[in-house]
Design a protein around this motif. Structure first.
Motif, short mmCIF file in Angstrom:
data_model
loop_
_atom_site.label_atom_id
_atom_site.label_comp_id
_atom_site.label_asym_id
_atom_site.label_seq_id
_atom_site.Cartn_x
_atom_site.Cartn_y
_atom_site.Cartn_z
N THR A 58 0.76 -1.23 0.05
CA THR A 58 0.01 -0.04 -0.13
C THR A 58 0.92 1.22 -0.10
N HIS A 61 -3.10 6.06 3.05
CA HIS A 61 -4.04 5.90 4.14
C HIS A 61 -5.39 5.09 3.71
N GLY A 62 -5.74 5.58 2.68
CA GLY A 62 -7.14 5.13 2.40
C GLY A 62 -6.96 3.56 1.84
N GLN A 63 -6.00 3.43 1.08
CA GLN A 63 -5.74 2.24 0.43
C GLN A 63 -5.31 1.19 1.41
N LYS A 65 -6.12 1.44 4.77
CA LYS A 65 -7.27 0.86 5.64
C LYS A 65 -8.16 -0.07 4.78
N ARG A 66 -8.40 0.04 3.25
CA ARG A 66 -9.21 -0.85 2.56
C ARG A 66 -8.76 -2.25 2.69
N ARG A 67 -7.24 -2.24 2.34
CA ARG A 67 -6.75 -3.64 2.14
C ARG A 67 -6.54 -4.33 3.44
N THR A 69 -8.39 -4.02 6.03
CA THR A 69 -9.79 -4.49 6.69
C THR A 69 -10.02 -5.64 5.76
N ASP A 70 -9.94 -5.57 4.37
CA ASP A 70 -10.26 -6.99 3.64
C ASP A 70 -9.53 -8.07 4.29
N ASP A 73 -11.06 -9.13 7.50
CA ASP A 73 -12.35 -9.82 7.39
C ASP A 73 -12.28 -11.22 6.78
N ARG A 98 -1.67 0.19 10.39
CA ARG A 98 -1.92 0.95 8.90
C ARG A 98 -1.05 2.11 9.00
#
Length: 143
Positions: A58, A61-63, A65-67, A69-70, A73, A98
């Motif tokens: 990554t 920060h947005g990327q 967080k998304r990766r 979190t995925d 999960d 992160r």
């Protein structure tokens, strides 16, 4: 199979599964594919490793967080025990993880220096004179 051949075979498998898939030679790729077909547990661990490598690439920060979190999960309630434990540990420190993913700073140089100091202490069997210990540190580490 004698012990040396078995050990060599295990090392080949270990190398094939630890490397990134794009860096493998065709022979190593075949070894990795056969191992992944045979054992579902190994396949799950390998897929988790490849997925976390994707997360580590990554850049913002947005990327991150998304990766992350995925990844959490997917592996938090995974039937593969080690992956679930790793996901739980990362979940406990998610914000710090992160920030670490986005930051390219490293404390590797400091860790290396601390390791050298510990090795010098161990090799010297303890120094009675602190001045000589520091002289030895300056000599070996350079300052």
């Amino acid at each position: 199979m004698n012990e040396a051949k078995r050990h060599h075979h295990v090392r080949v498998i270990d190398r094939a599964l630890a490397c990134r898939p794009e860096t493998l030679s065709p022979e190593d790729r075949e070894v990795a594919d056969s191992c992944l077909r045979e054992d579902p547990f190994t396949r799950d661990l390998y897929q988790g490793l490849q997925h976390i490598r994707y997360v580590l690439k990554t850049t913002c920060h947005g990327q991150a967080k998304r990766r992350l979190t995925d990844w959490l999960d997917r592996y938090q309630s995974h039937p593969c025990g080690p992956l679930a434990k790793i996901a739980k540990s990362i979940q406990n420190r998610e914000e710090a993880m992160r920030r670490t993913l986005v930051s390219r700073l490293s404390n590797g140089k400091m860790e290396g220096t601390n390791n050298k100091i510990k090795l010098i202490k161990r090799r010297g069997y303890g120094y009675r004179n602190l001045e000589r210990f520091f002289l030895r540190l300056y000599l070996e580490i350079g300052r």
